[in-house]
Enzyme design. Structure first.
Site, PDB file in Angstrom:
ATOM      1  N   LYS A  35       0.943  -1.161  -0.041  1.00  0.00           N
ATOM      2  CA  LYS A  35      -0.134   0.161  -0.152  1.00  0.00           C
ATOM      3  C   LYS A  35       0.784   1.260  -0.115  1.00  0.00           C
ATOM      4  O   LYS A  35       2.129   1.311   0.148  1.00  0.00           O
ATOM      5  CB  LYS A  35      -0.847  -0.088   1.334  1.00  0.00           C
ATOM      6  N   TYR A 255      17.076  29.325   9.032  1.00  0.00           N
ATOM      7  CA  TYR A 255      15.758  29.832   9.330  1.00  0.00           C
ATOM      8  C   TYR A 255      15.569  29.970  10.842  1.00  0.00           C
ATOM      9  O   TYR A 255      15.933  29.214  11.657  1.00  0.00           O
ATOM     10  CB  TYR A 255      14.625  29.230   8.908  1.00  0.00           C
TER      11      TYR A 255
HETATM   12  C1  LIG Z   1      -0.241  -1.847   6.774  1.00  0.00           C
HETATM   13  C2  LIG Z   1      -0.698  -3.178   7.189  1.00  0.00           C
HETATM   14  C3  LIG Z   1      -0.025  -4.081   7.496  1.00  0.00           C
HETATM   15  C4  LIG Z   1       1.431  -4.101   7.360  1.00  0.00           C
HETATM   16  O1  LIG Z   1       1.974  -3.845   8.418  1.00  0.00           O
HETATM   17  P1  LIG Z   1       3.621  -3.540   8.875  1.00  0.00           P
HETATM   18  O2  LIG Z   1       3.733  -2.985  10.188  1.00  0.00           O
HETATM   19  O3  LIG Z   1       4.019  -2.351   7.749  1.00  0.00           O
HETATM   20  O4  LIG Z   1       4.134  -4.776   8.518  1.00  0.00           O
HETATM   21  C5  LIG Z   1      -0.594  -5.528   7.739  1.00  0.00           C
HETATM   22  N1  LIG Z   1      -1.926  -5.588   7.800  1.00  0.00           N
HETATM   23  C6  LIG Z   1      -2.915  -4.384   7.736  1.00  0.00           C
HETATM   24  C7  LIG Z   1      -4.127  -4.918   8.049  1.00  0.00           C
HETATM   25  C8  LIG Z   1      -2.270  -3.382   7.495  1.00  0.00           C
HETATM   26  O5  LIG Z   1      -3.037  -2.278   7.529  1.00  0.00           O
END
Ligand SMILES: *Cc1c(COP(=O)(O)O)cnc(C)c1O
Length: 358
Positions: A35, A255
């Site tokens: 994702k 800054y």
């Molecule tokens: C993002 C997500 C994962 C992966 O999580 P990590 O901490 O990056 O391994 C797994 N399951 C769900 C439902 C998620 O939203």
């Protein structure tokens, strides 16, 4: 001409990190979580580099469609499911698994008109209080899905941990127990573990695991780096010096003049800033590699530049290479220095950063 700021992606490291997942969860199928543009690494690129995973997981329907349109034929799951009938139709059309987490989705499944069927994962909320059915609602949802013609059987059964990155906490084992009890008697493959579950909680391993951050070589635990688990970072962020200057005691740099020079100082200006995704809140003292040596960040991070103390490198000159994070400087450390987590740094790489595949 090399670009001023670029990210090098070691795609072989993805394979290596997947092999660590398989070692830790030898009996599980792997749903690789890609994702958010594969945590900033490029969704299509990462999917192409992991042909042997058993499924991909994305958050949104659009992400799944993009994978299908690019020609990926593996199983794909949309972790947020669908929120309207158009999204449901798209999941049916593109054969993308839906996560089922709320009663409105059950209604849509019962009314949709389609010639297709859908693979689904029934999600239980075991304590995170984000998505999923809670308490007795899970059994009713299971029965409804079992009775729904559009839904393929058996169902997938899943939950998600709130605090698996805290190995001293009690909530993960509680969540596992709540899940196992609720699922007792239900037919279907189970899935609980994210990266922290895979690495830290053997009790969380079941038919499917869902690694995200660890595939990219990064630790799911704040106090450790990926290399401590044999992981290799996929991304390294590079830039170079564009100026080397001297200031005298009493002057300030950057800054708001937040950095006051306590003595005459040689310092360098690096072509990277929050406009590239370097964290705005990185504190003075955050390590930066100049010519492979650690030097401290000084002053505020600006949009296009940062400044670094070159007292230890009096011969550094414009053009010299700089690494912001990567194999020799863990992104976990930069995250700690910026009061954030590595996830946000990886996801935050901007369009301007050129990607170089290795
Ligand atoms: C993002 C997500 C994962 C992966 O999580 P990590 O901490 O990056 O391994 C797994 N399951 C769900 C439902 C998620 O939203």
């Amino acid at each position: 001409m090399t670009p001023a700021t670029y990210a090098v992606l070691n795609l072989d490291a993805l394979q290596h990190n997947l092999s660590i997942v398989r070692q830790l969860a030898p009996n599980a199928q792997v749903m690789a979580v890609i994702k958010a543009n594969a945590y900033g690494h490029g969704m299509l690129r990462v999917a192409a580099s992991l042909p042997q995973v058993d499924a991909f997981a994305v958050a949104r329907v659009e992400e799944g469609i993009r994978l299908r349109q690019a020609g990926f034929t593996q199983r794909i799951a949309a972790l947020e499911g669908f929120a309207c009938i158009e999204e449901l139709q798209a999941l049916l059309h593109y054969d993308i698994d839906a996560i089922i987490h709320c009663p409105e989705q059950l209604d849509m499944l019962n009314t949709v008109i389609t010639e297709h069927t859908l693979s689904v994962w029934l999600k239980q909320d075991t304590g995170m209080n984000r998505l999923g059915f809670k308490g007795p609602d899970i059994a009713a949802a299971y029965q409804q899905l079992m009775a729904c013609n559009v839904v393929r059987k058996p169902l997938g059964l899943m939950t998600h941990f709130a605090s698996a990155d805290n190995r001293n906490g009690a909530t993960t084992l509680q969540q596992i127990n709540v899940f196992n009890q609720a699922m007792d008697g239900f037919v279907g493959e189970r899935s609980m573990a994210n990266s922290a579950g895979i690495v830290g909680w053997p009790e969380a391993l079941s038919d499917w695991v869902r690694p995200g951050i660890m595939l990219y070589g990064v630790s799911p635990f704040a106090e450790q780096t990926g290399s401590e688990f044999g992981l290799k970072p996929v991304m390294s962020l590079h830039s170079h010096l564009i100026a080397v200057k001297d200031v005298v005691k009493g002057e300030t740099i950057g800054y708001s003049g937040t950095w006051l020079c306590k003595e005459d100082t040689r310092y360098g200006v690096v072509a990277v800033g929050y406009g590239d995704g370097y964290p705005r809140y990185a504190k003075s003292g955050t390590p930066v590699l100049v010519n492979g040596q650690r030097v401290p960040l000084i002053g505020r991070v600006s949009m296009d530049m940062i400044t670094v103390d070159l007292a230890s490198q009096p011969h550094a000159k414009p053009g010299d290479p700089v690494i912001l994070w990567g194999e020799s400087l863990a992104v976990e450390e930069i995250a700690r220095c910026s009061d954030t987590i590595p996830y946000t740094l990886l996801c935050g790489i901007t369009q301007r950063v050129q990607i170089i595949e290795q």
